[in-house]
Write an enzyme that holds these catalytic residues in place. Sequence first.
Site, PDB file in Angstrom:
ATOM      1  N   ASP A  81      47.498  22.443  17.527  1.00 51.47           N
ATOM      2  CA  ASP A  81      46.785  21.239  17.975  1.00 51.47           C
ATOM      3  C   ASP A  81      46.442  21.310  19.449  1.00 51.47           C
ATOM      4  O   ASP A  81      46.979  22.101  20.198  1.00 51.47           O
ATOM      5  CB  ASP A  81      47.420  19.848  17.664  1.00 51.47           C
ATOM      6  CG  ASP A  81      48.733  20.189  18.467  1.00 51.47           C
ATOM      7  OD1 ASP A  81      49.811  21.138  18.105  1.00 51.47           O
ATOM      8  OD2 ASP A  81      49.140  19.026  19.106  1.00 51.47           O
ATOM      9  N   GLU A 176      52.178  19.291  17.935  1.00 49.15           N
ATOM     10  CA  GLU A 176      53.194  19.496  18.979  1.00 49.15           C
ATOM     11  C   GLU A 176      52.765  18.714  20.102  1.00 49.15           C
ATOM     12  O   GLU A 176      53.712  18.058  20.817  1.00 49.15           O
ATOM     13  CB  GLU A 176      53.113  21.018  19.427  1.00 49.15           C
ATOM     14  CG  GLU A 176      54.229  21.481  20.542  1.00 49.15           C
ATOM     15  CD  GLU A 176      53.866  21.276  22.129  1.00 49.15           C
ATOM     16  OE1 GLU A 176      54.689  21.479  22.978  1.00 49.15           O
ATOM     17  OE2 GLU A 176      52.673  20.802  22.288  1.00 49.15           O
ATOM     18  N   GLU A 177      51.610  18.423  20.487  1.00 50.86           N
ATOM     19  CA  GLU A 177      51.147  17.527  21.652  1.00 50.86           C
ATOM     20  C   GLU A 177      51.494  16.084  21.409  1.00 50.86           C
ATOM     21  O   GLU A 177      51.512  15.400  22.492  1.00 50.86           O
ATOM     22  CB  GLU A 177      49.602  17.424  21.856  1.00 50.86           C
ATOM     23  CG  GLU A 177      49.388  18.963  22.086  1.00 50.86           C
ATOM     24  CD  GLU A 177      49.770  19.354  23.703  1.00 50.86           C
ATOM     25  OE1 GLU A 177      50.256  18.945  24.283  1.00 50.86           O
ATOM     26  OE2 GLU A 177      49.211  20.677  24.013  1.00 50.86           O
ATOM     27  N   ASP A 199      53.661  29.500  24.668  1.00 52.58           N
ATOM     28  CA  ASP A 199      53.019  28.245  24.966  1.00 52.58           C
ATOM     29  C   ASP A 199      53.186  28.097  26.399  1.00 52.58           C
ATOM     30  O   ASP A 199      53.114  26.867  26.892  1.00 52.58           O
ATOM     31  CB  ASP A 199      53.518  27.155  24.154  1.00 52.58           C
ATOM     32  CG  ASP A 199      52.687  25.685  24.317  1.00 52.58           C
ATOM     33  OD1 ASP A 199      51.518  25.864  24.705  1.00 52.58           O
ATOM     34  OD2 ASP A 199      53.263  24.722  23.978  1.00 52.58           O
ATOM     35  N   HIS A 382      45.667  20.503  29.439  1.00 51.98           N
ATOM     36  CA  HIS A 382      45.204  19.152  29.003  1.00 51.98           C
ATOM     37  C   HIS A 382      44.084  18.723  30.026  1.00 51.98           C
ATOM     38  O   HIS A 382      43.886  17.512  30.064  1.00 51.98           O
ATOM     39  CB  HIS A 382      46.420  18.285  29.287  1.00 51.98           C
ATOM     40  CG  HIS A 382      47.579  18.639  28.343  1.00 51.98           C
ATOM     41  ND1 HIS A 382      48.724  17.800  28.244  1.00 51.98           N
ATOM     42  CD2 HIS A 382      47.932  19.612  27.683  1.00 51.98           C
ATOM     43  CE1 HIS A 382      49.675  18.361  27.322  1.00 51.98           C
ATOM     44  NE2 HIS A 382      49.149  19.660  27.108  1.00 51.98           N
TER      45      HIS A 382
HETATM   46 ZN    ZN Z   1      51.284  23.560  24.555  1.00 52.07          ZN
END
Ligand code: ZN
Length: 415
Positions: A81, A176-177, A199, A382
């Site tokens: 995601d 995960e987010e 990550d 992000h």
């Molecule tokens: Zn991440």
Amino acid sequence: MNAERLLQRFLRYVCIDTTARDDAEGYPSSPGQLELGRLLVEELRAMGIRDARQDDYGIVLATVPAAGAEGPAIALCAHLDTSPETSGAGVRPQVVRGYRGGDLVLPGDPSRVIRAAECPELAALAGRTLITSDGTTLLGADDKAGLAVIMETAAWLMEHPGICHGPIRLALTCDEEIGRGVDHLDPEQLQAVACYTLDGSGADTIDVETFSADLAVVTLRGVNIHPSVAKGRMVNAVRAAAAFLRRLPHTTLSPETTEGREGFLHPYEMRGGVAEVQIKVLLRQFDTAGLDGLAELLRRAAADTLTEFPAAAIHVDVRPQYRNMAEGLAREPRAVAYAQQALQRLGRSARRTVVRGGTDGSRLTALGLPTPNLSTGQHTPHSLLEWACLEEMVMACQWLVSIAEVWAEESESKD
Ligand SMILES: [Zn+2]
């Protein structure tokens, strides 16, 4: 490594919208995650990884079979995601080959500029291949860089059976987010001695510490009554909430005023009215025992507020969220030590870093599977200004191959 194939993988993955949806009930929270997962399973099977499958929750599980070694299994983990904070629909990736230095103007919205002055790491990347979005969406390198790195490493190992390694379990997770990354991943099922999340930002860094985290829900109850007849009877929870918040430290112990290894209290959501107000507060410390001190500050603020609003009721409920992974990593020091050793073999050295947040690895580590986080070439996650560096992604693949070799050799030499 096959850098061009790695790039094409990455570009394929970012074009599938896998934005996590905070408000969704189902799991995974968005259909794009299932679509990307299906593609990954197909690609893994095409590599000859026969056990690749997508489970009932959309998590992709597979094993790169051992080659020439009996060593213990290790696991690699990345998430499908992307952050709900910035749109991930209709990503049009831009590939800048032979970056010349300086600012990068994004073609879909020239007001969006990745400024060299704000990204000091760009200075060292002249001549490299960089990937950005067109400026109207995020890129999704968090964490599709991690996915591409794991997939290319798996393909490379399948094509090079002469490289000795134990079984490598792959777990490509969803949501995960929005904090649900390992809700449906039982570390037991991986049957691995250590896991690595892919990550992290940049190159050659290994995150070995995260915050320890609690969530406090503060409920303030008042007494509501029509304002026309409220004299001496109304107790306004909104005013009590204001008094409570005023008593919390804000020039210290807040995210706005701390950095490095300093912890904080962060009231981040408030809802309610005269009858009742609920405030959610994040408690963060690297030292887990220090969380008690933060909870104590909340309780003291609540008690002081009650002296001002004696007819109100205030309840402070503190729930654990995750724990500093350093505590779990100390129980299996090989996870970090072998990763460092693996990089040394490549003539590079790992920078150990501390995350002011949590990772899926913090929870896996707390559940007994030591899981540090490795860099993947992603930057500015992000954000519309997100970017990735292909050469750093290649470096991550090389690191993983070397880690697999070190685990196999070290285990063999101890037998
Ligand atoms: Zn991440």
